[in-house]
Structures are given as structure tokens and as C-alpha cells.
Scaffold this motif. Sequence first.
Motif, short mmCIF file in Angstrom:
data_model
loop_
_atom_site.label_atom_id
_atom_site.label_comp_id
_atom_site.label_asym_id
_atom_site.label_seq_id
_atom_site.Cartn_x
_atom_site.Cartn_y
_atom_site.Cartn_z
N ALA A 1 -36.59 82.56 67.92
CA ALA A 1 -35.49 81.81 68.53
C ALA A 1 -35.98 80.87 69.63
CB ALA A 1 -34.45 82.78 69.09
N ASP A 2 -37.21 81.06 70.09
CA ASP A 2 -37.78 80.23 71.14
C ASP A 2 -38.23 78.89 70.56
OD1 ASP A 2 -40.16 79.27 72.93
OD2 ASP A 2 -39.20 80.84 74.12
N TRP A 3 -38.13 77.82 71.36
CA TRP A 3 -38.50 76.48 70.89
C TRP A 3 -39.97 76.41 70.48
CZ3 TRP A 3 -42.37 73.78 73.36
CH2 TRP A 3 -42.72 74.21 74.63
N ARG A 4 -40.80 77.30 71.02
CA ARG A 4 -42.22 77.26 70.68
C ARG A 4 -42.50 77.67 69.24
NH1 ARG A 4 -43.93 80.42 76.13
NH2 ARG A 4 -41.82 81.22 75.72
N ALA A 5 -41.51 78.30 68.57
CA ALA A 5 -41.69 78.68 67.17
C ALA A 5 -41.77 77.45 66.26
CB ALA A 5 -40.56 79.59 66.71
N GLU A 6 -41.44 76.29 66.79
CA GLU A 6 -41.63 75.06 66.01
C GLU A 6 -43.09 74.88 65.63
OE1 GLU A 6 -40.38 71.43 64.16
OE2 GLU A 6 -39.33 73.25 64.83
N ALA A 7 -43.99 75.50 66.41
CA ALA A 7 -45.42 75.41 66.09
C ALA A 7 -45.73 76.04 64.75
CB ALA A 7 -46.24 76.09 67.20
N LEU A 8 -45.04 77.13 64.39
CA LEU A 8 -45.27 77.76 63.08
C LEU A 8 -44.87 76.80 61.97
CD1 LEU A 8 -46.03 80.22 61.36
CD2 LEU A 8 -43.66 81.03 61.63
N VAL A 9 -43.78 76.08 62.17
CA VAL A 9 -43.33 75.11 61.17
C VAL A 9 -44.34 73.98 61.05
CG1 VAL A 9 -41.52 73.46 60.57
CG2 VAL A 9 -40.90 75.67 61.60
N GLN A 10 -44.72 73.40 62.18
CA GLN A 10 -45.59 72.23 62.16
C GLN A 10 -47.01 72.57 61.69
OE1 GLN A 10 -45.33 70.66 66.13
NE2 GLN A 10 -43.33 69.75 65.80
#
Length: 871
Positions: free
Chosen positions: A505-514
Motif C-alpha cells: 500500500a506504500d508508494w514505494r511499492a511502485e518500484a516492484l512494478v517499474q
Amino acid sequence: MAIFDHLTGAQEHGIQQIIFMHRRLSCAALVAFCGLSAVQAGEPPAVAHFRQTVRPLLSQYCFDCHGDGANKGGIAFDELKTDESILDHELWSKVLKNVRAGMMPPQKKPHPGMEERKKLEEWIKYEAFGIDPKNPDPGRVTVHRLNRTEYRNTIRDLMGLDYNTDEEFPPDDSSYGFDDIADVLTLSPMLLEKYVDAANTIVSKAVPMTGAIVVETSIAGRAFAGSSGTNSGSSSGKNPKGSLSLSYYDKTAVSNTFQVAHDGLYQIAVDLNANERHVEDVFDYNKCQVVFKSDGSELMKHEYSREGGRTFHYELERDWKSGAHELTFELQPLTQEKQVRSLTLRIDSVTIRGPFDEKYFVHPKNYEKFFSKDAPKSKAERRAYARELLSGFATKAFRRPVDDETVERLTSLAESLYTQPGTAFEAGVAHAMAAVLASPRFLFREERAESKPPGEGQPFVDDYSLASRLSYFLWSSMPDAELFRLAAAGELRKNLTPQVKRMLADWRAEALVQNFAGQWLQARDVENIAIDGRAVLSRDEKKDPDRERARARFRELREKPEARLTAEEKQELEKLRAEFVKRFGATRDLSGEIRSAMRRETEMYFGYVMHEDRSILELLESNYTFLNERLARHYSLTNLDISGSEMRRVTLPPDCQRGGILTMGTVLVVTSNPTRTSPVKRGLFILDNILGNPAPPPPPDIPPLEDAEKEFKDHDPTLREVLATHRSKPLCASCHSRLDPPGLALENFNAMGMWREKEHGQPVDSAGQLITGESFSNIRELKHILATDRHLDFYRTLTEKLLIYALGRGLEYYDVETVDQIVNRLEKSNGRFSALLMGVVESSPFQKRRESATFSGNEPGHKEQQRADLK
């Protein structure tokens, strides 16, 4: 296991323990427990079982190609004589993969039934590989250096600074499709020097070097208001977004009122830029004069002419009383020459420092982030405070509690500097912090195992190691305070599920996507792939001799120096250019806007499946995607009501061929050649990233595809025709029979990701048949086959990809049980993304660490790793 079916649970457990603890038990023991027929004394149980159960299966289904004198692919099962050859891990890894994929035996041959396949698979996993399903080997661990992304994110979260590693560090090597693989993240002397330089630079920018500074206030140019002036957000120079431009040709006065809190001496720094915009290749001789005033008193006066974008900096002083003080810029035109350029004076900022009495000094920016209080006065108290600060900082940077010896060395390093005359306490602490950032314990992810009683299987990594594994997997960054808190309390492992939910839920999880999806689907590459839009679009139409002559003439005129063009040729060139623009329109090239939208489509799509806990099969087949107006128009989805640049989830029409990753612009573009599609690249992408069974690399001296194209004399062939001719050559047939059908299924999408019905004026034929026998007539049917009949292949492939990314290493034969357990978990949950993610996080390789003594010694690079671990 099938051989235990007739035994009681206790008997079965006992036999499994013996077999799994040591697969080379004597044959006599196996006979005693399992009732097997007598075999040669001392023969390993796995070998005996092979001769009794597995070899008859191979003889029945495989010897036509791999026995009785046939050794297709260099494999002859009836020639496996020695224990070593019978238990060859590499051989059985290939057998297991091909049997599961349905590629072996070939489609026209008889296939083993489900029970027979189960017997073969269980023998391979539990006897040939010696896997204990209750205690799988977690695999080897290579010390893991932070890659560029991980370093940048870690510095961001630790120091509060965005350090551009893409510019400062060389690119990281990749392996297995990812750039976080420990084996290739080496550390060269040059890179080590860059890390040392980076540490000093980062600390100098982020950490205050003194405890008190003069109060400083910056007033942006746009904060000045008056009779004229234009806010500018596009000019170059210092603080361009806050600048105000004044024209040389208009009398102007702009002002700002500044509130002074205390009486005293103040310094006023003025930053200006004399800019110009080219109109014609002539000089503009106009001049202006600018006067800068405080409360009506002149502080600075200067004349400006054509300065070529030069910057000006002035430092002025003023004694001010507390209260309001007006700052004014007055611009006066000095000439009335003809205006042939656009000359402007840009006010970037006015910075006010003061008062300079120390009692009004304040802490520098970010002081509280690194220092909890002002530095004490006494030497002992300062050393104790430095020790406290550096212990906390090093613990965060090293991602685990730091030992006293290291803290003492860091404290002494800080003390050696701040005790020098004229050096602040903060500068000494910052110096020691730079040493922390250059330390191998920061640059590498240190891991430790928990202690365990002998004979209880592989040890778990400790909670601090688990916290780092979690954070670098999901965030590509260091653990946060909550992970540190749970690790310190020894409670992280029991709180894994809520922590993973929190982290996603944290914005830093976008790193997994990218970083995961961006490399698995190659979305990170789409913005740099070379595509010749005109060549791509012209291929979609039947060649027109007149148009080809016009194109050749256009190239000829465009390459000719403009000074040598006649008036008639210039007119002809403009006419041809207008015709090409009219024909191709705005889609003749892949603009940066479209490429960026394509990448965001892929990232948002994967992120949606992840965050909404959808079935991962929706990655293959769905009725939605993410678009903005420009990308929808590029995809010819003009019937959708989409406007603006914002990307949003869109439900696709029932008959739409889009939906799923295979028909996204990113995949279609990165699997194309600059001037045309590449069914071979696209087929390989599907085999490698969806089905997990890529074709081997081509043998040397394979003729290029264009050679086959020359055989067509009467028409321009489609790629399907060219590939059919190429595939007719025996050397090419075996690979292309696997590659071409799935690749050709995407032929309705050109190299720019646009839909087309024809190639060279002929209808596109996207029908085909997979090597495993499934037939399809278009990409929609192929996607459905992949999401239904072949869904287990996709489960296994995506599991392997995510596990590789999470572990930072390639998978070995002993990892097959871990993958199978996660696939079973996916199957039971109907493919929910959470089952995949938690399956990886809770797996033995992610949770545990192999003991050095369990190295088999016959794995690539393992002997070196064993020696390193023993040290």
C-alpha cells in the motif's frame, strides 16, 4: 509418493526421512523398507528405482527418438549406465521442463498418462535431485551489491536526497533478465572510487556542516509585481520556474515588500539573466538600464545590451530596522532602435541574509534529520553525543545493529576532525557518515542466519536479513522504521502477511512494478527503441512505384545542401514534404509522449492486478487496459470516450483484440525491428516470458531472413511467406516451428504497436498452431489458449521470474520444488496475485539460508562461494 502408497503413515514418514537425508543409502536398506527386488549391493536407491520404474516408462514413450540407436538432441536414455549419468541434474531438468510443457514426447507420439507422468516427476525431483519437499534447499547466497536503483532509493530514504545514479555510476550488468542478480553485481576499482566520491558528495549536500547559520530568505522573481513583467517557467538559468521577465523595450517597475524581524545588517543577493530569443540572423542594438532600490534608495544600477543569455550576480548590504521594506526593480529603455530580437531581463531571485548577530542564527536546513540537539560543550559529552548519532546512523545504513568496535572507530574518526581549530562538530560527524556510505556493509546487503539445533534443516535468516530481503524485493530500498522495529523485537516473521500488505500500500511499492514488470516485460526499454515510422507504415500498404520514386526524390532533395537547391527544387521539396505529412500524419513516428504512455499502460496494468489482487491470468487475457486520449488514438480505439493526457482504466469493446500484456505497445515495440515487425522476436518473447520454454540460440552461420525474401520475384512477400521459405531449410526448421506460430499471431500489430489489416497490400494471416498442438486463428484465440490450456505454464514461468528477481539469483534444479509449491498455491487460489507474492515471500529460498556444509560442490561457482562462506 507412489512407491509409498501401500505403507502406513508412520512407515512412509520413516522411509522418506531416510531417502531425503541421504539419497545414496544402500540398496539393501531400500529393499528392506520398500520391498524392491534385489539389486546390486551398494547401488543408490535413486538408481535402483530408475532401473525398475523410470527406464520402462522411457522405453515405452521416448526410445523412438532417444534410445535403441537413436540419440536425437544428443540424448540416448538407454546409454545411461553409470550412477553419475543416471543422476545427471542438467539432463533431468530438461526432461522435466519438456514433459511438463507437452513438448516431449512429440504430438504425434503416444504420451504417458497422468499417473505415469507423476511417477516420472516425483523420481526426478525427490530422487534424482534429492529434494526434501518439507525442507527444500534454499540455495546458495552470493553477497549482493546494491544496484543503481537500489542505491539511489536507499540514499533517498536514508539521507533525504535524490542522487542521480544513472549519471554518476556505470550501468549494472544483467543476468536472467534482471539487473539485481548478485553474481554479476561486481565491484571494480573504478566503481569503488565512484562510491567514495558519491559518499562525500551526498553527505556534503544532505548533512549540515555547522550548527548555526545566518537566516536566509529567497524571494522568487515572480513574487515581484508591478506595471509590467511576464512570469517565466521555461527559460534556462537559476530558478527558472520562479523567474520574472522584463522587456528591454518597455518602461517597467516591479516591487516586493519584505518583512524584517530584527534590526541589523543584511546582505541582499540579486540574480539576473539578460536573455534573448533569436528572430533573424542580425543584431539587436537596443539597450536598457535597471535600477534596484530599497525603500526608494538606489542600491544598484547597471546597463544591459545584447548579452547572449549571460547571468549577473550582485551582492549588496543594507542596515535595516525591523518592519516592512520595499524592494524595487526599475527598467528604463535607453534606445529606440528597431526591435529584431526579443531582449529580456529575467529576475531569477533576490536572496536576503541576516541579521548577522549570532543570537539570531538558526539551524541549517535538515539539521533535525541528522542531529537531535545542539552539540555539547565538553569533550566527553561531545564524544558521547557523536557516538550516539553515529551508532544510530550506521545501524540504519548497515540495515542491522552495528557493533561497538565499528562505532568506536567512527566516533574517533569524527573526533579527529571536529577537534581541529575552526571545524564544527557537525562537520566531523558528517565526515564519519561519509565513511559509513563508502563501507562495504552499506554497499552490500549483509545477511546472517539464525542459530538452530543440529539436524533441524536449513536455518532461517535473522529478522534483520528478512527485513532487507522484503524491502529490497518490494521497494528496491532499505527497510523503514516499522520493519526495523519488528526485526529488533524478533517479531517480523510472525507478522509477514500484514507487513506485506502494508508495504504494497506504500508508494514505494511502485518500484516492484517499474523494476520487476519493467524488466520482465521490457517496458523500461520502450522509450529508447529505434523505430522508423515511415518505413513501418509504408510496409502496411502495397508498394506503389510512383510513391517509391517520390520518396527517393524526397531523400535526394533533402540530402542536398540548401544553398545548392534551385527555387524549383525548394518548391518541389516542400510539396513532397507536405504530401508525406498528409499521408502519415502525426503517427509517422513514435513520439516521446506515446512511448511514455505505452510504458505507463504496462506499469499501471501490472500495478492494478497487483494492488487489486486480481488473477494473474488477467495479464494474458482481459477486457480492459489503461489509456489516455493520445494512446487510444494511436491504437485506433477512437470509439472510446477518452480525452486528455491522464491515463485511466478503460473497458474495451467486446470485439477488441487488445487486453493483456501481449497486445500492449511496449511488448509490440520492443519485439520489433526498426523497420518492420519480427515474428521471431515476438515468438521468443512468448516462449520465454509466458510459456517458460524458450528456443535455444540459433546455430552459427544461419542465413539472414532477408535472404529468403530475395527468392520472391513476382511480388513483395509478407513475413509469413518469408518465414515459411526460411523454415523449409532443415537447419532452421526445428526452432522456427516453435517460434513462428505465436510470433505470427501478433502480425496484425505493426512495429509501432498499431493495428493493421494488410501487409504489402495482402491480408494479414495470424492463424497458427503451437508446437504442443493447440490451434488458433487470431491473437484473441491464442491469448485464450495461454490463459486456459497453458495456464500452468504461465503460473510456473511468472513464479520463476518473480523468484529470480526476489532472490537476486538464477534458479537451480533444487528450486523446482519451491516453484511447484507456489504454482499449487496459485492453482488453489484461482491465480490470485497475493498467492504468488506470499508464496515467494514465505518460500524456503526467501526465508532461509543454506549452510556452507550442504554445498554439493558440482554447481557452477559454488566451490568459490563455499570457500568465501567458510572464511
